[in-house]
Design an enzyme around this catalytic site. Structure first.
Site, PDB file in Angstrom:
ATOM      1  N   GLN A 133       0.825  -1.206   0.000  1.00 48.60           N
ATOM      2  CA  GLN A 133       0.000   0.000   0.000  1.00 48.60           C
ATOM      3  C   GLN A 133       0.858   1.254   0.000  1.00 48.60           C
ATOM      4  O   GLN A 133       0.547   2.240  -0.668  1.00 48.60           O
ATOM      5  CB  GLN A 133      -0.929   0.017   1.218  1.00 48.60           C
ATOM      6  CG  GLN A 133      -1.987  -1.051   1.186  1.00 48.60           C
ATOM      7  CD  GLN A 133      -2.757  -1.063  -0.124  1.00 48.60           C
ATOM      8  OE1 GLN A 133      -3.456  -0.122  -0.451  1.00 48.60           O
ATOM      9  NE2 GLN A 133      -2.605  -2.134  -0.889  1.00 48.60           N
ATOM     10  N   HIS A 154     -53.718  16.648  -1.152  1.00 49.93           N
ATOM     11  CA  HIS A 154     -53.333  15.260  -0.925  1.00 49.93           C
ATOM     12  C   HIS A 154     -54.512  14.475  -0.342  1.00 49.93           C
ATOM     13  O   HIS A 154     -54.825  13.373  -0.784  1.00 49.93           O
ATOM     14  CB  HIS A 154     -52.159  15.185   0.055  1.00 49.93           C
ATOM     15  CG  HIS A 154     -50.822  15.428  -0.550  1.00 49.93           C
ATOM     16  ND1 HIS A 154     -50.447  16.642  -1.059  1.00 49.93           N
ATOM     17  CD2 HIS A 154     -49.751  14.585  -0.728  1.00 49.93           C
ATOM     18  CE1 HIS A 154     -49.207  16.562  -1.514  1.00 49.93           C
ATOM     19  NE2 HIS A 154     -48.761  15.323  -1.324  1.00 49.93           N
ATOM     20  N   GLU A 189      -9.664   0.548   4.528  1.00 53.94           N
ATOM     21  CA  GLU A 189     -10.010   0.109   3.173  1.00 53.94           C
ATOM     22  C   GLU A 189      -9.735  -1.388   3.026  1.00 53.94           C
ATOM     23  O   GLU A 189     -10.583  -2.154   2.571  1.00 53.94           O
ATOM     24  CB  GLU A 189      -9.188   0.914   2.159  1.00 53.94           C
ATOM     25  CG  GLU A 189      -9.426   0.516   0.708  1.00 53.94           C
ATOM     26  CD  GLU A 189      -8.470   1.219  -0.242  1.00 53.94           C
ATOM     27  OE1 GLU A 189      -8.736   1.201  -1.460  1.00 53.94           O
ATOM     28  OE2 GLU A 189      -7.442   1.767   0.223  1.00 53.94           O
ATOM     29  N   HIS A 190      -8.533  -1.807   3.390  1.00 54.21           N
ATOM     30  CA  HIS A 190      -8.143  -3.214   3.353  1.00 54.21           C
ATOM     31  C   HIS A 190      -7.768  -3.670   4.760  1.00 54.21           C
ATOM     32  O   HIS A 190      -7.010  -2.981   5.446  1.00 54.21           O
ATOM     33  CB  HIS A 190      -6.920  -3.434   2.459  1.00 54.21           C
ATOM     34  CG  HIS A 190      -7.052  -2.882   1.075  1.00 54.21           C
ATOM     35  ND1 HIS A 190      -6.514  -1.658   0.706  1.00 54.21           N
ATOM     36  CD2 HIS A 190      -7.657  -3.384  -0.025  1.00 54.21           C
ATOM     37  CE1 HIS A 190      -6.776  -1.439  -0.579  1.00 54.21           C
ATOM     38  NE2 HIS A 190      -7.473  -2.458  -1.043  1.00 54.21           N
ATOM     39  N   ASP A 212      -6.554  -6.929  -5.188  1.00 55.75           N
ATOM     40  CA  ASP A 212      -6.399  -5.851  -6.163  1.00 55.75           C
ATOM     41  C   ASP A 212      -6.571  -6.338  -7.593  1.00 55.75           C
ATOM     42  O   ASP A 212      -7.054  -5.600  -8.447  1.00 55.75           O
ATOM     43  CB  ASP A 212      -5.012  -5.219  -6.028  1.00 55.75           C
ATOM     44  CG  ASP A 212      -5.004  -4.025  -5.090  1.00 55.75           C
ATOM     45  OD1 ASP A 212      -6.083  -3.630  -4.618  1.00 55.75           O
ATOM     46  OD2 ASP A 212      -3.910  -3.490  -4.819  1.00 55.75           O
ATOM     47  N   HIS A 251       1.884   3.040  -3.289  1.00 57.38           N
ATOM     48  CA  HIS A 251       0.931   3.800  -4.102  1.00 57.38           C
ATOM     49  C   HIS A 251       1.308   5.282  -4.149  1.00 57.38           C
ATOM     50  O   HIS A 251       1.413   5.877  -5.210  1.00 57.38           O
ATOM     51  CB  HIS A 251      -0.491   3.648  -3.553  1.00 57.38           C
ATOM     52  CG  HIS A 251      -1.175   2.407  -4.017  1.00 57.38           C
ATOM     53  ND1 HIS A 251      -1.491   2.185  -5.331  1.00 57.38           N
ATOM     54  CD2 HIS A 251      -1.615   1.315  -3.339  1.00 57.38           C
ATOM     55  CE1 HIS A 251      -2.092   1.011  -5.454  1.00 57.38           C
ATOM     56  NE2 HIS A 251      -2.178   0.466  -4.261  1.00 57.38           N
TER      57      HIS A 251
END
Length: 432
Positions: A261, A422, A329-330, A363, A264
């Site tokens: 990670q 209504h 996230e992971h 991934d 990235h």
């Protein structure tokens, strides 16, 4: 290499953790101003503006927007040009992603109650979706698979992909993934101008109903601005991984998972939780030994120094509680009996169970989607899936008997809200 070390028993642990997790997804005013002007120009001048921005930013010489579209033959040639191992890997990954997402499809349903009133839900796919894919030197065929395949499984009628080609540089891998995923049309455009073209439509590019896919800061700012005119998937923050380990996994494996990670970008976040202090020391030794051999070592180093941490916890129960606060996230559960501990996890984008389930498999090819909620949004949102390309309509069919019963209820409530029309609309059905 310096990396933060915390212990959950320290009095300032919670404050330090909050500081570590803090990420200000601030939008640069200069970027937002530029994007606003580009979008306004695309909306007004359509193809003419799109060609100007594309030629300027990507250094192309297109005479018309039609020059920016790639044919299906071009996609197939890109697929044929791939080395056999790459093509086989793409096709195998696509098949796994497709098989997984076919199990996600929502169903229409209906029932009739005792008053002969029919109620139900009708599920329909979106008509047209735009897929943004980074281009040029960046090559992310996995992004094509993860966005295009669930859209097609959902039944989206037309999928339009945009991918920038700076200096005319195209990725056969990306275009081959588009062919495998059965993308309908591909335009070699990018940036905020591509988002604007998809959102507003031009003489050549039709307006879509939703825009999905990752991009740079300009793309993210453009997606924020067009939301409401079209749907968007999400505006994602930096990538994240949280590993919970009992100390029995090879420390080199864990170090490389953290690297996966961190490589990235400098803002990516990699955190390890373990009750075993000696194991944290071993992982630190692995990090120091393995880092210099990584091509993106400078990015990894900056990421781990700025946003990474090795955290000693009291036990695995506490590790799970901290994981729920982080809502990563992971999340890797690199522990014995992960199927037991996963029941304690409430918030995570994707959960990897056991020592062999590394995040990298998710991934590319495991099957579940890799488009996941970041920045703690896993507390209230989910991975991209088929359901993001489908919508639900309610069905209501009322019998005369049902109109009498429901009309009286609706009338009372409508008068209570001061909405006489209504009330009368309901009363007409059972008084006349």
């Amino acid at each position: 290499m310096p990396i933060k070390r915390f212990n959950s028993v320290d009095s300032d642990f919670n404050a330090n953790l909050d500081k570590l997790l803090a990420f200000e997804n601030a939008q640069d005013d200069a970027i937002d101003s530029t994007v606003a002007k580009i979008l306004a120009d695309i909306r007004t001048r359509k193809d003419a503006a799109l060609i100007e921005y594309t030629n300027r930013f990507d250094k192309l010489s297109a005479a018309s927007a039609k020059d920016l579209e790639l044919t299906q033959d071009h996609l197939q040639r890109s697929l044929a040009a791939l080395p056999s191992p790459q093509r086989i890997a793409l096709e195998q990954a696509a098949e796994r992603v497709r098989s997984y997402h076919e199990k996600q499809q929502l169903s229409s349903w209906q029932y009739t109650d005792s008053d002969d009133t029919l109620l139900g839900q009708k599920v329909t796919p979106l008509d047209r979706v735009g897929l943004y894919v980074p281009g040029g030197k960046a090559s992310y065929p996995s992004s094509v698979l993860m966005n295009a395949i669930p859209a097609k499984v959902a039944g989206v009628k037309e999928l339009i992909m945009v991918v920038p080609t700076p200096n005319g540089e195209r990725s056969d891998l990306v275009l081959a993934a588009a062919a495998i995923s059965k993308v309908d049309r591909v335009f070699t455009i990018g940036g905020a101008q591509a988002v604007g073209a998809l959102a507003y439509g031009t003489e050549t590019i039709p307006q879509v109903d939703k825009i999905v896919g990752p991009g740079n800061a300009y793309v993210a700012a453009a997606k924020r601005r067009v939301f409401g005119i079209v749907g968007i998937d999400m505006v994602a923050g930096p990538s994240e991984i949280l590993v919970i380990c009992d100390g029995k996994t090879n420390p080199d494996w864990i170090a490389m998972d953290l690297f996966s990670q961190a490589e990235h970008d400098e803002l990516a976040q990699s955190i390890l939780l373990s009750p075993d202090a000696a194991f944290l020391d071993q992982v630190m030794q692995s990090i120091n030994r393995l880092l210099d051999g990584m091509p993106r070592k400078d990015v990894i180093r900056a990421s781990l120094q700025n946003r990474g941490a090795l955290i000693q916890v009291k036990d695995l129960d506490e590790a799970c509680a901290i994981a729920n606060k982080i809502a990563p996230e992971h999340l890797e559960l690199s522990i014995d009996q992960p199927e037991h501990w996963v029941n304690k996890i409430r918030h995570a984008g994707a959960i990897f169970l056991g020592r062999y389930a590394c995040e990298a498999l998710g991934d590319y090819c495991a099957g579940p989607n890799h488009v996941l909620p970041t920045s703690r949004t896993a507390r209230f949102s989910s991975p991209l899936g088929v359901y993001d390309f489908q919508k639900r309509s309610s069905l209501i069919q009322v019998s005369q008997q049902g109109a009498a019963k429901l009309g009286k209820i609706a009338s009372v409530l409508a008068y209570g809200e001061g909405l006489q029309a209504h009330a009368l609309s309901a009363e007409y059905r059972y008084k006349d």
